[in-house]
Design a protein around this motif. Structure first.
Motif, PDB file in Angstrom:
ATOM      1  N   ALA A   1       5.118  -3.983   0.418  1.00  0.00           N
ATOM      2  CA  ALA A   1       5.257  -4.923  -0.891  1.00  0.00           C
ATOM      3  C   ALA A   1       6.466  -4.967  -1.357  1.00  0.00           C
ATOM      4  O   ALA A   1       6.983  -5.745  -1.660  1.00  0.00           O
ATOM      5  CB  ALA A   1       4.017  -4.682  -1.689  1.00  0.00           C
ATOM      6  N   ALA A   2       7.117  -3.740  -1.494  1.00  0.00           N
ATOM      7  CA  ALA A   2       8.343  -3.447  -1.971  1.00  0.00           C
ATOM      8  C   ALA A   2       9.465  -3.949  -1.196  1.00  0.00           C
ATOM      9  O   ALA A   2      10.386  -4.633  -1.892  1.00  0.00           O
ATOM     10  CB  ALA A   2       8.649  -2.126  -2.246  1.00  0.00           C
TER      11      ALA A   2
ATOM     12  N   SER B   1       4.870  -3.717  -6.761  1.00  0.00           N
ATOM     13  CA  SER B   1       4.435  -3.289  -5.688  1.00  0.00           C
ATOM     14  C   SER B   1       3.167  -2.309  -5.682  1.00  0.00           C
ATOM     15  O   SER B   1       2.368  -2.471  -4.630  1.00  0.00           O
ATOM     16  CB  SER B   1       5.529  -2.777  -4.611  1.00  0.00           C
ATOM     17  OG  SER B   1       5.786  -1.532  -5.271  1.00  0.00           O
TER      18      SER B   1
ATOM     19  N   ASN C   1       2.220  -0.526  -0.365  1.00  0.00           N
ATOM     20  CA  ASN C   1       3.044  -0.415  -1.466  1.00  0.00           C
ATOM     21  C   ASN C   1       4.661  -0.227  -0.977  1.00  0.00           C
ATOM     22  O   ASN C   1       5.130  -1.180  -1.650  1.00  0.00           O
ATOM     23  CB  ASN C   1       2.822   0.536  -2.483  1.00  0.00           C
ATOM     24  CG  ASN C   1       3.268   2.083  -2.096  1.00  0.00           C
ATOM     25  OD1 ASN C   1       2.781   2.229  -0.913  1.00  0.00           O
ATOM     26  ND2 ASN C   1       3.823   2.910  -2.758  1.00  0.00           N
TER      27      ASN C   1
END
Length: 231
Positions: free
Chosen positions: A76-77, A97, A73
C-alpha cells in the motif's frame, strides 16, 4: 435590515432545472482509471521491470502476483507513494497504508479531494489481497437536466440541482447545507464529484463515492432543482 435584504436579493438569482434521474449503478472499480503506463510503472516498482509488451488484463494479473510478495501495508505504501507523493508526506503515507487495512480511509480521510485516488488505490489492493483491505464502492448516476439556459453545469451546480431530490439524511445535504441551498461557494464539490461528463449539456453522467450518494438517498425520479447564483 430590510434595505440590506433587498440588496442581497437583487444580487442573487434562482436558476430552475428539470431533473430526471435515469439510472444509478453501484460499482467496485473504474476499469479506465489505471492506464497501461500505470501498470508498467507499478510493476517496475514492485520488481517486474520488463512487462511493456503485455495487455492491460495481463498486466493487472501480473501486478496482483507482484503485490503478493509484499506485506499488505508495504504494498500500500508503494502504491500511495506512486499516486499521491505530491499530496501526502512520507509520514502520512505510512499512516494511511496501515490504517486502510482496518477502515475505509477513502471515505474517512479529511481531505475530500483525495477520496477518489484513495478509492482507486484501495480497490486495487482489495482485489489483489482477496479482501484484506475493506471493500469500498462508487456510484455512477445518470440523469437528464434541462433549463432555459442550456449551459454545461459545473460540478458545484450539478450537486446543487440534486438537492431537492435527496433525502434529508443524505450526507451531502447534512454536511453542506449552506452551499447546497445558497449561492455560497462550494469548493468541496470538486472532491465529491469525481467525474462529470455530458455530450449535449442535458444528459449527465456523474461518478462519486457511495459514501456520498446511494440509491436510498434518492426520493424522486423527477423534480425541479434549484441553484442560487449571483446575478
Amino acid at each position: 435590515m430590510q434595505i440590506i435584504l433587498h440588496f442581497f436579493n437583487e444580487k442573487m438569482k434562482k436558476m430552475k432545472y428539470q431533473v430526471t434521474i435515469k439510472n444509478i449503478q453501484t460499482i467496485e472499480e473504474l476499469s479506465t482509471y489505471w492506464s497501461t503506463e500505470d501498470y508498467v510503472n507499478l510493476l517496475a516498482l514492485y520488481g517486474f521491470p520488463d512487462a511493456k509488451s503485455r495487455n492491460n488484463k495481463e498486466l493487472r494479473a501480473l501486478l496482483s502476483m507482484a503485490l503478493s510478495d509484499y506485506e499488505p501495508n508495504e504494498a500500500a505504501a508503494i502504491l500511495l507513494t506512486y499516486k499521491l507523493s505530491e499530496e501526502l508526506t512520507e509520514g502520512q503515507i505510512e499512516q494511511i497504508s496501515n490504517d486502510m487495512l482496518l477502515d475505509k480511509i477513502c471515505e474517512e480521510y479529511p481531505v475530500i479531494k483525495l477520496h477518489a485516488p484513495l478509492f482507486h488505490c484501495n480497490q486495487l489492493l482489495h482485489h489483489a489481497y482477496n479482501g484484506k483491505f475493506p471493500n469500498a464502492k462508487a456510484v455512477i448516476l445518470k440523469c437528464k437536466i434541462t433549463a432555459e439556459e442550456n449551459n454545461i453545469l459545473t460540478k458545484e451546480q450539478f450537486l446543487k440541482t440534486l438537492n431537492n431530490g435527496l433525502t434529508e439524511g443524505n450526507l451531502i445535504k447534512r454536511l453542506f447545507e449552506e452551499p447546497m441551498t445558497t449561492a455560497a461557494e462550494f469548493p468541496d464539490a470538486d472532491g465529491i464529484v469525481w467525474e462529470l461528463n455530458t455530450s449535449d449539456n442535458e444528459n449527465y453522467e456523474m461518478i462519486t463515492s457511495e459514501y456520498w450518494l446511494d440509491r436510498s438517498d434518492l426520493i424522486a425520479s423527477e423534480y425541479e432543482g434549484e441553484v442560487m447564483e449571483e446575478a
